[in-house]
Design a protein around this motif. Structure first.
Motif, PDB file in Angstrom:
ATOM      1  N   VAL A 249       3.319 -49.778  21.892  1.00 36.46           N
ATOM      2  CA  VAL A 249       3.526 -49.091  20.611  1.00 36.46           C
ATOM      3  C   VAL A 249       4.797 -49.599  19.933  1.00 36.46           C
ATOM      4  O   VAL A 249       4.796 -49.955  18.744  1.00 36.46           O
ATOM      5  N   GLY A 250       5.904 -49.653  20.686  1.00 36.95           N
ATOM      6  CA  GLY A 250       7.164 -50.112  20.118  1.00 36.95           C
ATOM      7  C   GLY A 250       7.111 -51.552  19.656  1.00 36.95           C
ATOM      8  O   GLY A 250       7.576 -51.888  18.552  1.00 36.95           O
ATOM      9  N   ALA A 251       6.525 -52.425  20.487  1.00 32.00           N
ATOM     10  CA  ALA A 251       6.423 -53.847  20.137  1.00 32.00           C
ATOM     11  C   ALA A 251       5.544 -54.039  18.898  1.00 32.00           C
ATOM     12  O   ALA A 251       5.847 -54.867  18.026  1.00 32.00           O
ATOM     13  N   SER A 252       4.467 -53.264  18.798  1.00 32.44           N
ATOM     14  CA  SER A 252       3.556 -53.368  17.654  1.00 32.44           C
ATOM     15  C   SER A 252       4.217 -52.848  16.381  1.00 32.44           C
ATOM     16  O   SER A 252       4.025 -53.408  15.296  1.00 32.44           O
ATOM     17  N   LEU A 253       4.998 -51.770  16.514  1.00 35.97           N
ATOM     18  CA  LEU A 253       5.736 -51.252  15.354  1.00 35.97           C
ATOM     19  C   LEU A 253       6.729 -52.299  14.845  1.00 35.97           C
ATOM     20  O   LEU A 253       6.861 -52.515  13.636  1.00 35.97           O
ATOM     21  N   GLY A 254       7.445 -52.926  15.784  1.00 35.31           N
ATOM     22  CA  GLY A 254       8.394 -53.968  15.401  1.00 35.31           C
ATOM     23  C   GLY A 254       7.696 -55.137  14.732  1.00 35.31           C
ATOM     24  O   GLY A 254       8.181 -55.678  13.723  1.00 35.31           O
ATOM     25  N   PHE A 255       6.544 -55.524  15.270  1.00 35.12           N
ATOM     26  CA  PHE A 255       5.789 -56.633  14.690  1.00 35.12           C
ATOM     27  C   PHE A 255       5.291 -56.279  13.294  1.00 35.12           C
ATOM     28  O   PHE A 255       5.273 -57.129  12.392  1.00 35.12           O
ATOM     29  N   LEU A 256       4.916 -55.009  13.096  1.00 35.70           N
ATOM     30  CA  LEU A 256       4.415 -54.571  11.792  1.00 35.70           C
ATOM     31  C   LEU A 256       5.481 -54.726  10.710  1.00 35.70           C
ATOM     32  O   LEU A 256       5.158 -54.950   9.545  1.00 35.70           O
TER      33      LEU A 256
END
Length: 362
Positions: A249-256
């Motif tokens: 979740v955190g990595a995907s939020l950062g990527f977004l």
């Protein structure tokens, strides 16, 4: 690893006992992977752009506006997501936990397939990477390995069962066929997320939403009291997977942050194949495969549109959609990219809420 360190120190410093709680470590894992991507994202993107060798090859048969907008945008963003997620998981999860290890293996194995695929696309300067047959074969091999690991790590009485949501006692024992079913779930989920990843942010938000859904599911399934109250199959030690889900979740939020329209970088197969396989793996270890089908319904719609398009053209010589996957159909109809993405996000939110309601409505 850090959770072991803080647990050791908690003997003398009682306030560090918070690191023993899965909920707290899940939150820390989200923050850690988010921070890693935000810190490394800018320099990573600048490096890819400066080298001028990592631009994402765009399909020639797509909408003209799509080709013009996306040309020159670097790929390999999945490397950021996977690196941050695995680092955060190793730091905060119990890496002795078999379910955590299985999840990490699924991420790594499918990210390797995706990385090689992205590499060949860049090298050949076209949108064709690994031959479809070889790619599918590799996915099946890794899928079989993952299902085997899940089977030998799961209690025998629940190993091959399939629960249907919204029903208390409707359970199917698939027996030996569960192996085939498990491979279909992992490979199907991997490819479905990959097909959805065609517009800026389109796949990332649904991945976040489904991951949040399974944080709740795995926590409830791994808790004796909650699983008994909700009539869910209790699976010992499964709740530790929450930390890995939090890392995603955190990595995907950062990527977004970098992938939001207009995208500065694309996820590529490195990220999409791994994220899809991971979600499929989590659904299998938590015995909530149908919940993934519902919560990840947007991925199912995208994959189904491709299957329908291929079958229709092969059998009748006609196309059902102007272009597949489904998001390109609406692009061809003249919808703005932002309109498609936001409306698909709304659909994903609705499907996630339906999946969550199945936990109580039985």
């Amino acid at each position: 690893m850090l959770n072991y360190f803080f647990s050791y120190l908690s003997v003398d410093y009682s306030f560090l006992n918070v690191f023993k709680y899965i909920t707290f470590r899940t939150g820390v894992a989200i923050f850690t992977s988010l921070s890693v991507v935000l810190i490394l994202g800018g320099p990573f993107i600048n490096y890819l752009k400066s080298s001028k060798h990592f631009d994402q090859p765009i399909r020639n048969d797509g909408p003209i506006s799509h080709i013009i907008k996306k040309a020159g945008t670097p790929t390999f963003g999945g490397v950021l997501i996977i690196f941050a997620a695995i680092l955060s998981s190793v730091l905060w999860a119990d890496i002795k936990n078999i379910y955590v290890l299985i999840c990490l293996f699924s991420i790594l194995s499918f990210s390797l397939i995706g990385f090689f695929d992205d590499y060949l696309k860049i090298k050949k300067k076209n949108s064709q990477g690994i031959k479809a047959t070889y790619k599918f074969l590799l996915q099946i091999i890794f899928g079989l390995m993952i299902v085997y690991l899940i089977n030998i790590s799961t209690a025998e009485d629940i190993r091959d069962i399939l629960h249907l949501p919204f029903y208390k006692n409707l359970v199917f024992d698939l027996g030996i066929f569960y192996i085939f079913f498990g491979v279909v779930v992992i490979v199907g989920s991997s490819n479905a997320v990959n097909l959805t990843d065609g517009l800026d942010g389109l796949a990332t938000v649904p991945v976040i939403l489904v991951s949040l859904t399974f944080i709740l599911i795995t926590y409830l399934v791994g808790n004796v009291i909650f699983s008994d109250y909700l009539k869910l199959t209790y699976i010992k030690n499964i709740a530790e997977v929450c930390v890995v889900l939090g890392s995603i979740v955190g990595a995907s939020l950062g990527f977004l942050w970098f992938n939001a329209p207009p995208a500065k970088i694309f996820m590529g197969d490195t990220g999409s194949l791994a994220l899809g396989a991971f979600l499929g793996t989590v659904s299998l270890v938590s015995k909530h495969e149908i919940a993934l089908l519902i919560a990840g319904g947007l991925f199912v719609l995208e994959a189904s549109s491709v299957i329908i398009q291929v079958i229709s053209f092969k059998l009748f010589g006609k196309r059902v959609f102007r272009m597949a996957p489904l998001h390109h159909h609406f692009e061809k109809k003249g919808w703005e990219e932002s309109t498609i993405v936001i409306r698909f996000w709304i659909i994903s939110v609705i499907l996630v809420l339906i999946a969550l309601s199945s936990l109580k409505l039985r």
